[in-house]
Structure formats: C-alpha cells, structure tokens
Design a protein around this motif. Structure first.
Motif, PDB file in Angstrom:
ATOM      1  N   HIS A 190       0.847  -1.187   0.000  1.00 13.36           N
ATOM      2  CA  HIS A 190       0.000   0.000   0.000  1.00 13.36           C
ATOM      3  C   HIS A 190       0.883   1.237   0.000  1.00 13.36           C
ATOM      4  CE1 HIS A 190      -4.195   1.262   0.509  1.00 13.36           C
ATOM      5  NE2 HIS A 190      -3.689   2.339   1.062  1.00 13.36           N
TER       6      HIS A 190
ATOM      7  N   GLN B 219      -2.933  10.654  -6.227  1.00 13.35           N
ATOM      8  CA  GLN B 219      -3.266  10.339  -7.621  1.00 13.35           C
ATOM      9  C   GLN B 219      -2.015  10.198  -8.470  1.00 13.35           C
ATOM     10  OE1 GLN B 219      -5.951  13.428  -8.952  1.00 13.35           O
ATOM     11  NE2 GLN B 219      -7.497  11.878  -9.387  1.00 13.35           N
ATOM     12  N   GLU B 220      -1.118  11.161  -8.347  1.00 10.88           N
ATOM     13  CA  GLU B 220       0.112  11.138  -9.144  1.00 10.88           C
ATOM     14  C   GLU B 220       0.974   9.929  -8.792  1.00 10.88           C
ATOM     15  OE1 GLU B 220       3.988  13.972  -9.963  1.00 10.88           O
ATOM     16  OE2 GLU B 220       2.170  14.865  -9.128  1.00 10.88           O
TER      17      GLU B 220
ATOM     18  N   ALA C 212      -0.009   7.089  -7.408  1.00  9.90           N
ATOM     19  CA  ALA C 212      -0.683   5.856  -7.809  1.00  9.90           C
ATOM     20  C   ALA C 212      -0.447   5.556  -9.285  1.00  9.90           C
ATOM     21  CB  ALA C 212      -2.184   5.958  -7.514  1.00  9.90           C
ATOM     22  N   ARG C 213      -0.516   6.593 -10.102  1.00 11.46           N
ATOM     23  CA  ARG C 213      -0.244   6.401 -11.539  1.00 11.46           C
ATOM     24  C   ARG C 213       1.214   6.020 -11.780  1.00 11.46           C
ATOM     25  NH1 ARG C 213      -3.485  11.002 -12.216  1.00 11.46           N
ATOM     26  NH2 ARG C 213      -1.621  12.273 -12.384  1.00 11.46           N
TER      27      ARG C 213
ATOM     28  N   THR D 139       3.411   4.640  -9.787  1.00 10.00           N
ATOM     29  CA  THR D 139       3.829   3.353  -9.225  1.00 10.00           C
ATOM     30  C   THR D 139       2.929   2.210  -9.679  1.00 10.00           C
ATOM     31  OG1 THR D 139       2.500   3.714  -7.242  1.00 10.00           O
ATOM     32  CG2 THR D 139       4.814   4.395  -7.152  1.00 10.00           C
ATOM     33  N   ARG D 140       1.919   2.537 -10.463  1.00 12.42           N
ATOM     34  CA  ARG D 140       0.932   1.549 -10.916  1.00 12.42           C
ATOM     35  C   ARG D 140       0.250   0.879  -9.731  1.00 12.42           C
ATOM     36  NH1 ARG D 140       4.627  -0.965 -15.743  1.00 12.42           N
ATOM     37  NH2 ARG D 140       4.752   0.951 -16.921  1.00 12.42           N
TER      38      ARG D 140
ATOM     39  N   VAL E 291      -2.828   2.002  -8.438  1.00 12.33           N
ATOM     40  CA  VAL E 291      -4.174   2.557  -8.384  1.00 12.33           C
ATOM     41  C   VAL E 291      -5.045   1.605  -7.572  1.00 12.33           C
ATOM     42  CG1 VAL E 291      -6.179   3.227  -9.753  1.00 12.33           C
ATOM     43  CG2 VAL E 291      -3.874   3.719 -10.593  1.00 12.33           C
ATOM     44  N   GLY E 292      -5.772   2.153  -6.604  1.00  5.42           N
ATOM     45  CA  GLY E 292      -6.602   1.333  -5.737  1.00  5.42           C
ATOM     46  C   GLY E 292      -5.876   0.857  -4.487  1.00  5.42           C
ATOM     47  N   ARG E 293      -4.576   1.105  -4.420  1.00  2.00           N
ATOM     48  CA  ARG E 293      -3.783   0.720  -3.248  1.00  2.00           C
ATOM     49  C   ARG E 293      -3.075   1.942  -2.668  1.00  2.00           C
ATOM     50  NH1 ARG E 293       0.305  -3.698  -4.488  1.00  2.00           N
ATOM     51  NH2 ARG E 293       0.581  -2.582  -6.427  1.00  2.00           N
ATOM     52  N   THR E 294      -3.727   3.097  -2.772  1.00  2.70           N
ATOM     53  CA  THR E 294      -3.158   4.354  -2.296  1.00  2.70           C
ATOM     54  C   THR E 294      -4.164   5.055  -1.392  1.00  2.70           C
ATOM     55  OG1 THR E 294      -1.962   4.526  -4.379  1.00  2.70           O
ATOM     56  CG2 THR E 294      -2.066   6.503  -3.048  1.00  2.70           C
TER      57      THR E 294
END
Length: 59
Positions: A18, A28-29, A31-32, A34-35, A37-40
């Motif tokens: 996470h 948002q930045e 998550a994108r 580090t790929r 998304v949904g684990r941030t």
C-alpha cells in the motif's frame, strides 16, 4: 534519466502492499507513477495549532 525513474517507480507496485500520501493530488500522481491505483490512501497532516504566547509571523 527520466525513463529510468519511471521504471523504478513502476516497480514499486511489486514490492509494496500500500502507498500513503499526504494530499489527494499527490496520491493520484503517485498511484499512476507506481501503478498502484486502488492501493493508495491519503493521511493528511493535522492543521497547525497556535501555541499560546508565540509571536505570529509578520510576513
């Protein structure tokens, strides 16, 4: 150098469960990048507390 940094960030998703950021925009930045998304998640800093007797900034 930028491409190497992007690859390095993208690999974080393989070894982190996470990711926590301090602002929604940063989350948002990150998550994108580090790929992940949904684990941030966002855990913001609490607001500053005024200390009684402290001299305020005059700027």
């Amino acid at each position: 150098m930028h491409a190497a940094h992007q690859v390095w960030l993208a690999r974080h998703g393989s070894f982190l469960d996470h990711l926590v950021a301090m602002t929604p925009a940063t989350a948002q930045e990150a998550a994108r990048a580090t790929r992940m998304v949904g684990r941030t998640s966002v855990i913001p800093n609490p607001p500053a507390v005024v200390i009684p007797g402290e001299v305020p900034d005059l700027l």
